[in-house]
Design a protein around this motif. Structure first.
Motif, short mmCIF file in Angstrom:
data_model
loop_
_atom_site.label_atom_id
_atom_site.label_comp_id
_atom_site.label_asym_id
_atom_site.label_seq_id
_atom_site.Cartn_x
_atom_site.Cartn_y
_atom_site.Cartn_z
N GLN A 2 0.85 -1.18 0.00
CA GLN A 2 0.00 0.00 0.00
C GLN A 2 0.89 1.24 0.00
O GLN A 2 1.70 1.44 0.90
CB GLN A 2 -0.91 -0.02 1.22
CG GLN A 2 -1.89 -1.20 1.20
CD GLN A 2 -2.71 -1.31 2.47
OE1 GLN A 2 -2.39 -0.69 3.48
NE2 GLN A 2 -3.77 -2.10 2.41
N PRO A 36 -1.05 -12.84 5.44
CA PRO A 36 -1.41 -12.94 4.02
C PRO A 36 -0.84 -14.19 3.36
O PRO A 36 0.03 -14.86 3.89
CB PRO A 36 -0.78 -11.67 3.42
CG PRO A 36 0.39 -11.40 4.30
CD PRO A 36 -0.04 -11.80 5.69
N HIS A 70 -7.85 -12.86 4.86
CA HIS A 70 -6.86 -12.27 3.97
C HIS A 70 -6.40 -10.94 4.55
O HIS A 70 -7.01 -10.40 5.48
CB HIS A 70 -7.44 -12.07 2.57
CG HIS A 70 -8.63 -11.15 2.54
ND1 HIS A 70 -8.51 -9.79 2.39
CD2 HIS A 70 -9.96 -11.40 2.65
CE1 HIS A 70 -9.71 -9.23 2.40
NE2 HIS A 70 -10.61 -10.18 2.57
N ALA A 122 -5.48 -7.67 2.61
CA ALA A 122 -5.36 -6.99 1.32
C ALA A 122 -4.17 -6.04 1.33
O ALA A 122 -3.96 -5.28 2.27
CB ALA A 122 -6.65 -6.22 1.02
N ARG A 162 0.55 -10.73 -3.52
CA ARG A 162 -0.10 -10.10 -2.38
C ARG A 162 -1.56 -10.50 -2.37
O ARG A 162 -2.13 -10.88 -3.40
CB ARG A 162 0.04 -8.59 -2.44
CG ARG A 162 -0.62 -7.93 -3.65
CD ARG A 162 -0.35 -6.44 -3.65
NE ARG A 162 -1.01 -5.74 -4.73
CZ ARG A 162 -0.49 -5.53 -5.91
NH1 ARG A 162 0.70 -6.03 -6.20
NH2 ARG A 162 -1.15 -4.87 -6.84
N ASP A 163 -2.18 -10.39 -1.21
CA ASP A 163 -3.59 -10.73 -1.11
C ASP A 163 -4.42 -9.72 -1.90
O ASP A 163 -4.27 -8.50 -1.75
CB ASP A 163 -4.02 -10.73 0.36
CG ASP A 163 -3.67 -12.03 1.06
OD1 ASP A 163 -2.99 -12.87 0.43
OD2 ASP A 163 -4.06 -12.20 2.22
N LEU A 164 -5.31 -10.24 -2.74
CA LEU A 164 -6.18 -9.42 -3.58
C LEU A 164 -7.59 -9.33 -3.01
O LEU A 164 -8.48 -8.81 -3.67
CB LEU A 164 -6.23 -9.99 -4.99
CG LEU A 164 -4.88 -10.13 -5.70
CD1 LEU A 164 -5.05 -10.85 -7.04
CD2 LEU A 164 -4.22 -8.78 -5.89
N GLY A 165 -7.77 -9.84 -1.80
CA GLY A 165 -9.10 -9.87 -1.20
C GLY A 165 -9.58 -11.30 -1.07
O GLY A 165 -8.84 -12.27 -1.29
N GLY A 205 -6.47 -5.66 -10.33
CA GLY A 205 -6.84 -6.55 -9.24
C GLY A 205 -7.48 -7.84 -9.66
O GLY A 205 -7.81 -8.67 -8.80
#
Length: 703
Positions: free
Chosen positions: A540, A588, A621, A623, A631-634, A685
């Motif tokens: 982020q 994650p 998760h 995000a 990486r976690d996408l949701g 995403g």
């Protein structure tokens, strides 16, 4: 219309590829020559009884042993990660058709070292586009061994998740002879594989030659949409062994490989995956009543990897690149190992020794619109080394009780090299035109001694075929290249990861039970871990890496039952859980709950079966957090897939197998995934979908 990857004729225009240069043609010729001879020989006593593998089970306390040459379903891609997915607890970070990155129990990277005949190969891409598994062809090896958790110390540093070893067995040539096996595979989306392994020798020497080639085009998902995912790879390896007596082995090995791959989830594709390897191994057994074996090994694995955004796709500005660009990275991993196996008493054995590792990394960059990367000098950006001492003791304290324990001390070091601030660009000379001067100490990291160790209790239970184990392990893992250098390598920034990122400290309990009889087997393994200074990536507002504390837990269980002489059923289940206790949220990149149900039939020359793979949705998760690759996408949706296969043994040496993966053409995506790249028209995403219905046919020859 989306641009497809180049045909074989067009590949000669791509840097690093030529249908007439060393690469595709030598391997194809080697496979053809190996397939041509023994296939016409007279039948012998060898019988192909292997069936298609749908799940690999625990074989002994704390580890799994499998034959990577057996056909498996789903039909694997060209990398080791996809084969490992047939073992409960394994998953992979997917990015298309090939070159996945293996994940075990949610742990990834240098936490899970991959070894080939005891040697370590490391990729060069700062984002692990060329993961170590992408250079390994499982069908070239005789045996796959997976040690679960921190339950060994003799195979290198930092193995907190486990150790994966692909290895060759010493061939038996007490009498002069020839051993040969080969396979041909064809399938949907232009899939075609050729693999051949030849061994010839006598009591004094042997020669082993393996060659394989794998090719696939862009596949279509269950909705019929094309996914950029094509690849082409080849590998050729040669070994010469001298066996002057039954207790002595001297083996010299050499190998090479190359390929290319398209990635729907990356801003660049892999235009070159060149590998050059060599090694020398010596082994001597039964030197004295107390000295059972001496082993010595040296090796070198060099990779030369090219990434670009124009040769395998239509260039589109974006992702910070406004023109066609190519990045060439190079890494050489050299190592040595010396170990002695000693009989300390009638029921105690100690394996003790040392190992060393040295790995420099260099890079260069260019554009076809300006100066090509081939015209730029190499610039060193990183270097790492490690010296380790280890000892592992096995002690049979009673008829049914065994204790195993080990201790390891590692001295890791890492160096980074400042990039030129002016005048040199990406291809400048080392240190030329640097900006603010930085003390040499700020560009070095080291630890005098990182300890690791474990102790494990193994018990044969009163019921025949039943056993249990419990182990406690601790590993301190020094940050690797991707964690120290990749997030930010500005030498002038004393506050970045290189300066303060701490070693990861994992303490884990492993438990297991195994019940076995003539008609059935049940097994389970469970773990709970506490990780201090877990190395976590945040995405982020840019990419950065930091230490947090974490907890992990999970289990794998499975079994099979023979319903009748012809029918067998099997089932496996795997679940992993993780929590970032520093941030109070999920850890994650944890795979969701997964179960597999299989049914197999075998009678005479015929065999058939089916696999029902069920994956739950993943709602836990984090995000925007993950590792250097993904990486976690949701949250992700669950799915279920049905695949079927059948085989027929034509004679004692020749077998045909066919199958359909994803029989009902399901549209789905794995939770561990890469976001689709906007250059291919994917929304931000969006996960990369997996192949739809896939048909395949395989022929196996053994002599």
């Amino acid at each position: 219309m989306k641009k497809q990857f180049p045909s074989l004729a067009a590949q000669s225009a791509v840097p690093g590829f030529s249908t007439s240069a060393p690469g595709f043609t030598p391997c194809a010729l080697a496979c053809a020559c190996l397939l041509a001879g023994p296939a016409l020989a007279a039948e012998d006593e060898t019988v192909l009884r292997e069936t298609v593998v749908t799940a690999v089970h625990d074989s002994s306390p704390a580890q799994v042993v499998a034959d990577p040459r057996q056909p498996r379903q789903p039909v694997p891609a060209s990398d080791a990660a996809d084969y490992l997915k047939s073992i409960p607890g394994f998953s992979a970070i997917r990015s298309g058709g090939s070159n996945s990155d293996p994940v075990f129990r949610g742990q990834f990277g240098s936490r899970l070292p991959l070894l080939t005949d005891g040697s370590l190969l490391l990729g060069a891409c700062p984002s692990r586009m060329d993961s170590p598994s992408s250079y390994i062809s499982p069908q070239s090896f005789d045996e796959l061994t997976v040690v679960k958790g921190p339950q060994t110390v003799i195979w290198g540093p930092g193995a907190s998740a486990g150790v994966v070893r692909f290895s060759h067995e010493r061939p038996d040539f007490s009498e002069s002879g020839l051993h040969f096996d080969a396979s041909l595979l064809g399938g949907s989306a232009g899939r075609n594989d050729q693999s051949a392994n030849l061994q010839v020798g006598n009591a004094g020497y042997y020669l082993r030659l393996s060659a394989n080639h794998s090719h696939g085009q862009d596949y279509r998902d269950g909705a019929g949409r094309s996914v950029p995912s094509g690849w082409d790879k080849w590998n050729t390896d040669l070994a010469l062994g001298l066996t002057p007596d039954a207790d002595t082995l001297i083996e010299l090995t050499a190998g090479a490989g190359d390929g290319w791959a398209r990635y729907g989830g990356r801003g660049m594709d892999g235009a070159k995956f060149r590998r050059d390897s060599w090694g020398l191994r010596l082994e001597r057994k039964n030197l004295s009543p107390w000295l059972a074996k001496i082993e010595a090994q040296i090796y070198s694995n060099r990779v030369d990897h090219v990434m670009d955004n124009y040769s395998l796709r239509e260039f589109k500005p974006g992702g910070g690149m406004n023109m066609p660009m190519a990045s060439n990275v190079w890494r050489n991993t050299s190592g040595a190992r010396l170990a002695a196996t000693m009989n300390l008493a009638a029921q105690a054995q100690l394996v003790a020794g040392l190992d060393a590792l040295y790995s420099p990394h260099e890079k260069r960059m260019g554009s076809p619109m300006g100066q090509s990367y081939l015209d730029k000098p190499w610039q060193r950006d990183a270097k790492s080394s490690n010296l380790g001492l280890f000892g592992e003791l096995s002690w049979q304290t009673a008829e049914r009780t065994r204790w195993v324990g080990g201790l390891r001390l590692d001295q890791p070091r890492a160096w980074r090299y400042p990039e030129p601030a002016m005048g040199g660009g990406m291809g400048g000379m080392h240190g030329a035109g640097m900006g603010p001067m930085v003390a040499e100490a700020d560009n070095q990291r080291s630890r005098k001694a990182l300890p690791s160790g474990f102790v494990r209790w193994e018990q044969q239970l009163a019921q025949p075929g039943a056993s249990a184990y419990a182990g406690l392990g601790h590993v301190q893992r020094f940050p690797d290249y991707w964690e120290l250098i990749s997030p930010g390598n500005s030498a002038a920034d004393k506050g970045n990861a290189f300066a303060w990122l701490q070693p990861e400290k994992t303490t884990q309990i492993d438990l297991g039970l195994n019940w076995k009889s003539q008609d059935w087997q049940l097994w389970t393994s469970a773990y709970a871990g506490w990780i201090r200074d877990y190395i976590l990536f945040d995405y982020q507002g840019g990419s950065r890496v930091r230490n947090v504390n974490a907890r992990t837990a999970g289990l794998e269980l499975g079994g099979h039952y023979r319903l009748s002489p012809a029918w067998t059923t099997q089932a496996t289940l795997a679940y992993g859980w993780g929590r970032n206790t520093s941030d109070g949220r999920a850890l994650p990149q944890m795979p969701p709950l997964e179960a597999r149900l299989g049914l197999e039939y075998e009678s005479g020359p015929w065999a058939a079966g089916g696999l029902w793979r069920m994956v739950a949705s993943q709602k836990r998760h984090a995000a925007g957090q993950g590792n250097v690759v993904g990486r976690d996408l949701g949250a992700s949706a669950g799915f279920g897939l049905l695949s079927v296969h059948a085989s027929y043994r034509v004679n004692q040496r020749f077998k045909l197998a066919a199958g359909v993966d994803n029989l009902f053409d399901k549209t789905y995506a794995e939770h561990l995934n890469l976001a689709g790249n906007a250059g291919f028209g994917f929304p931000a995403g969006q996960r990369i979908n997996e192949p739809g219905r896939t048909l395949w046919l395989r022929a196996d020859i053994k002599y």
